[in-house]
Scaffold this motif. Structure first.
Motif, PDB file in Angstrom:
ATOM      1  N   LEU A   1       0.820  -1.207   0.000  1.00  0.00           N
ATOM      2  CA  LEU A   1       0.000   0.000   0.000  1.00  0.00           C
ATOM      3  C   LEU A   1       0.857   1.261   0.000  1.00  0.00           C
ATOM      4  O   LEU A   1       0.502   2.261  -0.632  1.00  0.00           O
ATOM      5  CB  LEU A   1      -0.945  -0.013   1.207  1.00  0.00           C
ATOM      6  CG  LEU A   1      -1.952  -1.164   1.264  1.00  0.00           C
ATOM      7  CD1 LEU A   1      -2.959  -0.939   2.381  1.00  0.00           C
ATOM      8  CD2 LEU A   1      -2.677  -1.333  -0.056  1.00  0.00           C
ATOM      9  N   ALA A   2       1.987   1.216   0.703  1.00  0.00           N
ATOM     10  CA  ALA A   2       2.884   2.374   0.743  1.00  0.00           C
ATOM     11  C   ALA A   2       3.438   2.667  -0.653  1.00  0.00           C
ATOM     12  O   ALA A   2       3.579   3.835  -1.049  1.00  0.00           O
ATOM     13  CB  ALA A   2       4.014   2.128   1.728  1.00  0.00           C
ATOM     14  N   TYR A   3       3.777   1.623  -1.395  1.00  0.00           N
ATOM     15  CA  TYR A   3       4.287   1.807  -2.755  1.00  0.00           C
ATOM     16  C   TYR A   3       3.230   2.466  -3.634  1.00  0.00           C
ATOM     17  O   TYR A   3       3.514   3.412  -4.383  1.00  0.00           O
ATOM     18  CB  TYR A   3       4.694   0.453  -3.338  1.00  0.00           C
ATOM     19  CG  TYR A   3       5.148   0.520  -4.777  1.00  0.00           C
ATOM     20  CD1 TYR A   3       6.392   1.048  -5.104  1.00  0.00           C
ATOM     21  CD2 TYR A   3       4.328   0.068  -5.804  1.00  0.00           C
ATOM     22  CE1 TYR A   3       6.808   1.126  -6.434  1.00  0.00           C
ATOM     23  CE2 TYR A   3       4.730   0.138  -7.117  1.00  0.00           C
ATOM     24  CZ  TYR A   3       5.976   0.663  -7.432  1.00  0.00           C
ATOM     25  OH  TYR A   3       6.375   0.742  -8.748  1.00  0.00           O
ATOM     26  N   HIS A   4       1.987   2.000  -3.512  1.00  0.00           N
ATOM     27  CA  HIS A   4       0.897   2.566  -4.307  1.00  0.00           C
ATOM     28  C   HIS A   4       0.656   4.024  -3.918  1.00  0.00           C
ATOM     29  O   HIS A   4       0.432   4.885  -4.783  1.00  0.00           O
ATOM     30  CB  HIS A   4      -0.371   1.740  -4.083  1.00  0.00           C
ATOM     31  CG  HIS A   4      -1.498   2.099  -5.003  1.00  0.00           C
ATOM     32  ND1 HIS A   4      -1.520   1.752  -6.331  1.00  0.00           N
ATOM     33  CD2 HIS A   4      -2.649   2.788  -4.778  1.00  0.00           C
ATOM     34  CE1 HIS A   4      -2.631   2.191  -6.894  1.00  0.00           C
ATOM     35  NE2 HIS A   4      -3.333   2.826  -5.972  1.00  0.00           N
ATOM     36  N   ALA A   5       0.703   4.308  -2.617  1.00  0.00           N
ATOM     37  CA  ALA A   5       0.502   5.683  -2.148  1.00  0.00           C
ATOM     38  C   ALA A   5       1.587   6.607  -2.692  1.00  0.00           C
ATOM     39  O   ALA A   5       1.321   7.761  -3.051  1.00  0.00           O
ATOM     40  CB  ALA A   5       0.483   5.717  -0.623  1.00  0.00           C
ATOM     41  N   ALA A   6       2.820   6.099  -2.764  1.00  0.00           N
ATOM     42  CA  ALA A   6       3.923   6.906  -3.289  1.00  0.00           C
ATOM     43  C   ALA A   6       3.698   7.247  -4.757  1.00  0.00           C
ATOM     44  O   ALA A   6       4.028   8.350  -5.205  1.00  0.00           O
ATOM     45  CB  ALA A   6       5.245   6.156  -3.118  1.00  0.00           C
ATOM     46  N   LEU A   7       3.111   6.307  -5.506  1.00  0.00           N
ATOM     47  CA  LEU A   7       2.810   6.574  -6.915  1.00  0.00           C
ATOM     48  C   LEU A   7       1.805   7.708  -7.065  1.00  0.00           C
ATOM     49  O   LEU A   7       1.794   8.414  -8.073  1.00  0.00           O
ATOM     50  CB  LEU A   7       2.274   5.308  -7.588  1.00  0.00           C
ATOM     51  CG  LEU A   7       3.252   4.141  -7.742  1.00  0.00           C
ATOM     52  CD1 LEU A   7       2.558   2.941  -8.369  1.00  0.00           C
ATOM     53  CD2 LEU A   7       4.466   4.543  -8.574  1.00  0.00           C
TER      54      LEU A   7
ATOM     55  N   SER B   1       2.942  11.955   0.829  1.00  0.00           N
ATOM     56  CA  SER B   1       4.076  11.898   1.734  1.00  0.00           C
ATOM     57  C   SER B   1       3.951  10.638   2.592  1.00  0.00           C
ATOM     58  O   SER B   1       2.865  10.045   2.699  1.00  0.00           O
ATOM     59  CB  SER B   1       4.099  13.123   2.644  1.00  0.00           C
ATOM     60  OG  SER B   1       2.980  13.103   3.523  1.00  0.00           O
ATOM     61  N   SER B   2       5.046  10.232   3.225  1.00  0.00           N
ATOM     62  CA  SER B   2       5.015   9.033   4.065  1.00  0.00           C
ATOM     63  C   SER B   2       4.004   9.179   5.195  1.00  0.00           C
ATOM     64  O   SER B   2       3.263   8.235   5.515  1.00  0.00           O
ATOM     65  CB  SER B   2       6.402   8.765   4.646  1.00  0.00           C
ATOM     66  OG  SER B   2       7.317   8.452   3.617  1.00  0.00           O
ATOM     67  N   ALA B   3       3.958  10.366   5.787  1.00  0.00           N
ATOM     68  CA  ALA B   3       3.031  10.593   6.902  1.00  0.00           C
ATOM     69  C   ALA B   3       1.584  10.476   6.449  1.00  0.00           C
ATOM     70  O   ALA B   3       0.762   9.815   7.108  1.00  0.00           O
ATOM     71  CB  ALA B   3       3.285  11.971   7.510  1.00  0.00           C
TER      72      ALA B   3
END
Length: 244
Positions: free
Chosen positions: A96-102, A106-108
């Protein structure tokens, strides 16, 4: 309206996959795209998600033209494809973090959204597990959580319960219905399984690339003169084949 499809046809060479489709879906509505395998459901999804380019007709989502403003349109759409696209060797959180980065989060912000969607899908306690360790139903929940990270207004699900057992299919279907009700999501759920559809659902009945009906499940029963939706579906598809 949330989705508007006008005069859409699509051919694979000389084979017609979709034949002059016209329909609209209202915001906040759970709708089922019903049809047997090969009816054209996946082709329609490929057009709605820009995997395929339109050959004829037009598609608007949230009032935006898919061909004229594709980036704006796709920002409104979350998608769960028939084939899983999760990385099995990453954890749920990492996927999910990878998808959010796309999406440029931000990480937060990503962590906040991931926590929210996993909680909504009852998967918060599995965040650090590798996807490979999850069963099929839990993997599908992760994919739905991923599709909702950017807070779309439209959720498209192409045969999302394919290969799952009946109880898991029922639970997943209920989860999505609850999301539709809680968030006013416009949901288009493609399936060939009658038991995933309720009589009050809007049903787009697709057969051999043509839209046979776009009323409710109850309307299909009235149209066919059958009391059960399964019998109505069977009657309408067989009747169409016989008349062709």
């Amino acid at each position: 309206m949330s989705i508007n499809v006008e005069q859409v046809s699509f051919n694979y060479g000389k084979k017609k996959a979709l034949n002059t489709l016209n329909f609209t879906l209202e915001s906040g509505q759970f709708s089922a795209l019903l049809g047997p395998n090969g009816a054209g459901k996946s082709t329609l999804f490929a057009l709605l998600t820009r995997l395929y380019s339109l050959q004829s007709g037009s598609i608007q989502l949230q009032g935006l033209d898919l061909q004229k403003t594709p980036t704006q349109v796709m920002q409104q759409v979350g998608v769960v494809f028939q084939q899983s696209t999760l990385d099995l060797d990453l954890s749920v959180q990492q996927n999910l973090a990878y998808h959010a980065a796309l999406h440029g989060f931000s990480s937060a912000e990503a962590n906040i959204r991931i926590a929210l969607e996993l909680e909504r899908m009852s998967m918060a306690d599995r965040a650090n597990e590798k996807v490979r360790a999850l069963n099929g139903g839990h993997r599908r929940r992760v994919e739905i959580a991923r599709a909702l990270l950017h807070q779309p207004s439209v959720l498209l699900l192409d045969e999302p319960t394919s290969g799952l057992d009946p109880q898991t299919r029922k639970i997943l279907n209920q989860h999505v219905r609850q999301l539709c009700e809680d968030q006013q999501l416009t949901v288009l759920w493609a399936t060939h399984l009658i038991d995933e559809i309720h009589s009050q659902d809007r049903v787009l009945l697709l057969h051999q690339g043509s839209l046979l009906s776009s009323g409710t499940g109850g309307d299909l029963c009235t149209l066919s003169g059958k009391k059960q939706l399964a019998h109505a579906f069977e009657y309408l598809t067989q009747h169409t084949v016989a008349a062709a």
